[in-house]
Write a protein that holds these residues in place. Structure first.
Motif, mmCIF file in Angstrom:
data_model
loop_
_atom_site.group_PDB
_atom_site.id
_atom_site.type_symbol
_atom_site.label_atom_id
_atom_site.label_comp_id
_atom_site.label_asym_id
_atom_site.label_seq_id
_atom_site.Cartn_x
_atom_site.Cartn_y
_atom_site.Cartn_z
ATOM 1 N N GLU A 32 32.521 -58.502 12.463
ATOM 2 C CA GLU A 32 33.371 -58.803 11.411
ATOM 3 C C GLU A 32 33.455 -58.092 10.098
ATOM 4 O O GLU A 32 34.376 -56.942 10.294
ATOM 5 C CB GLU A 32 33.027 -59.763 10.674
ATOM 6 N N PHE A 33 32.371 -57.090 10.169
ATOM 7 C CA PHE A 33 31.577 -56.141 9.194
ATOM 8 C C PHE A 33 32.501 -54.636 9.269
ATOM 9 O O PHE A 33 33.344 -53.589 8.992
ATOM 10 C CB PHE A 33 30.951 -56.158 8.199
ATOM 11 N N ILE A 34 31.923 -53.874 10.691
ATOM 12 C CA ILE A 34 31.813 -53.079 10.700
ATOM 13 C C ILE A 34 32.686 -52.254 12.019
ATOM 14 O O ILE A 34 32.677 -53.470 13.031
ATOM 15 C CB ILE A 34 29.881 -52.512 11.381
ATOM 16 N N ASP A 35 33.303 -51.545 11.740
ATOM 17 C CA ASP A 35 33.544 -50.635 13.392
ATOM 18 C C ASP A 35 32.439 -49.852 14.502
ATOM 19 O O ASP A 35 32.895 -49.869 15.500
ATOM 20 C CB ASP A 35 34.974 -49.548 13.143
ATOM 21 N N SER A 36 31.929 -48.900 13.412
ATOM 22 C CA SER A 36 31.007 -48.259 13.813
ATOM 23 C C SER A 36 29.655 -47.825 13.266
ATOM 24 O O SER A 36 30.310 -47.784 11.802
ATOM 25 C CB SER A 36 31.308 -46.986 14.326
ATOM 26 N N VAL A 37 28.709 -47.558 13.728
ATOM 27 C CA VAL A 37 27.697 -46.415 12.555
ATOM 28 C C VAL A 37 26.873 -45.818 13.113
ATOM 29 O O VAL A 37 26.771 -45.383 13.919
ATOM 30 C CB VAL A 37 26.505 -47.323 12.005
ATOM 31 N N VAL A 38 27.767 -44.350 12.455
ATOM 32 C CA VAL A 38 27.387 -42.997 13.084
ATOM 33 C C VAL A 38 26.233 -42.525 12.772
ATOM 34 O O VAL A 38 25.962 -42.439 10.572
ATOM 35 C CB VAL A 38 29.213 -42.448 12.591
#
Length: 443
Positions: free
Chosen positions: A408-414
């Motif tokens: 819900e909060f995050i698209d991606s973590v790079v």
């Protein structure tokens, strides 16, 4: 093809074949005209097929639903059979399925839950309740399959849009159904009441694309599909637990590096570190939003006013006029087909008028697409900020990470490659949130 029936007569001890439709005596050489009639009949059948296809296409371009069976969750409007309305019996089931999908439940889990509730599957419902004659190979009325669930979750009709021309036939002679390219689909937006919000629909699609595999350690890999390598863009995959001072821990590394080390570097990071970084990032954003509610509201209003200054209202007006004219052209083309069918106008006149109308319609389609894109760009920032506000209000305080909260909060973590060693080791991690950009929080 038009069927020509013959009847057999015995005249002068000879067999005579008379074509009943035309009175042609085949045995006495009258059949010389038959090849020409066959060509004419085939042309006629081909022409009728083209007109029928054009009529359906014209209906599709107006956003009319022409399918024989309404999508699960909808009914055909009794006052307008081409318009869909929510089905009070099945619409709540569809909404429940999307709720479960957003909560990171797989198709198998959703199908099992719906079946356990004793819900009749779509095919049986349309046969027993709607009275539509359909074939089914399953005797179990509540046998929900993963495929059925997947088809419902991926169907954009639940956003309130009508998508037509998904399939066609090979030709007017061969009625075999073939799937059309997605580029050939006809999509008309906002033709009926939606059953799901667009942000929930998009989230469900994102979750469904993630392939979650079981691991022998029964470890709940909540970051699957979220962690990305900064250099090659590949996902970071979970590694088997290692031991540190007798304590096992999980970690991640670049999947492409694990396949072949010459293409990338490790981008190694521990699960606990990722967990804490993301949790702190979400809580920081929540804290900021809660502390600056009034300022953010004014900022959203400023963006809205800016859109108004850029003739947003005029673009909306132009869009409505373009859509209205496009519908008028559909009606004009439809009337032309009717006139040529009853020979009110010549084929040459028909071809000239349809070409003119279709050229204008193609120009209108480009104009409509351009206006919709501009309006979406100007209104999107405000909508996204409000969506993030609502998300923060929904989760008052995040104390732990779950798959639902993450997606819900995050698209991606790079994740970047670490620099230095041991105590001097540093590593850059960027969190890409849904709906917002960091520079939006600079007033």
């Amino acid at each position: 093809m038009v069927a020509y029936y013959t009847e057999i007569f015995f005249i002068d001890n000879r067999v005579r074949f008379i074509a009943l439709n035309d009175g042609i005596d085949i045995a006495f050489g009258d059949n010389e005209i038959m090849p020409f009639k066959s060509v004419i009949n085939e042309y006629y059948a081909r022409d009728i097929s083209k007109k029928i296809r054009s009529a359906y296409k014209a209906q599709a371009q107006k956003g009319a639903y022409t399918g024989p069976v309404p999508p699960y969750g909808y009914l055909k409007n009794p006052d307008n059979k081409y318009h869909l309305i929510p089905n009070p019996d099945t619409a709540p089931i569809v909404k429940k399925m999307f709720d479960m999908a957003v909560k990171v439940m797989g198709t198998g889990q959703i199908a099992k839950a719906i079946k356990n509730d004793g819900v009749i599957k779509p095919t049986i419902y349309s046969i027993k309740v709607l009275g539509i004659n359909r074939r089914t190979s399953y005797l179990d009325d509540t046998h929900w399959s993963k495929t059925t669930v997947s088809q419902i979750i991926k169907n954009r009709v639940y956003l309130g849009h009508t998508i037509s021309q998904k399939a066609s036939t090979i030709s007017f002679k061969n009625k075999t159904r073939i799937k059309c390219s997605a580029d050939d689909y006809i999509t008309v937006l906002n033709t009926h009441e939606p059953l799901v919000e667009e942000q929930d629909f998009d989230l469900a699609q994102k979750i469904f694309k993630i392939k979650k595999r079981r691991n022998k350690h029964d470890f709940d890999n909540i970051f699957v599909g979220i962690l990305k390598c900064s250099d090659c863009g590949a996902g970071l995959s979970i590694q088997f637990p290692s031991n540190s001072n007798g304590r096992p821990f999980f970690s991640y590394s670049c999947n492409r590096y694990r396949q072949d080390s010459k293409y990338c570097t490790t981008h190694y990071i521990r699960y606990d570190d990722v967990y804490n970084i993301v949790l702190d990032g979400i809580r920081e954003k929540q804290k900021f939003v809660n502390a600056h509610v009034n300022e953010l509201a004014l900022y959203a209003q400023k963006l809205s006013d800016k859109g108004a200054d850029l003739n947003l209202k005029q673009m909306h007006s132009d869009l409505e006029k373009a859509k209205k004219r496009s519908n008028e052209l559909d009606n004009l083309i439809q009337k032309l087909f009717e006139q040529v069918a009853v020979a009110s106008i010549t084929q040459e006149r028909f071809a000239t008028l349809t070409a003119t109308y279709e050229d204008e319609q193609n120009s209108l389609k480009e104009k409509i697409a351009s206006l919709q894109s501009k309006i979406s760009d100007k209104g999107g920032d405000v909508e996204n900020i409000m969506s993030f506000f609502n998300l923060v209000r929904k989760h008052a305080e995040v104390t732990e990470l779950t798959p639902e909260i993450l997606h819900e909060f995050i698209d991606s973590v790079v994740v970047y490659q670490a620099e230095g060693k041991r105590l001097d080791r540093t590593q850059k991690v960027i969190i890409n949130f849904r709906f917002i950009q960091d520079n939006w929080f600079i007033f």
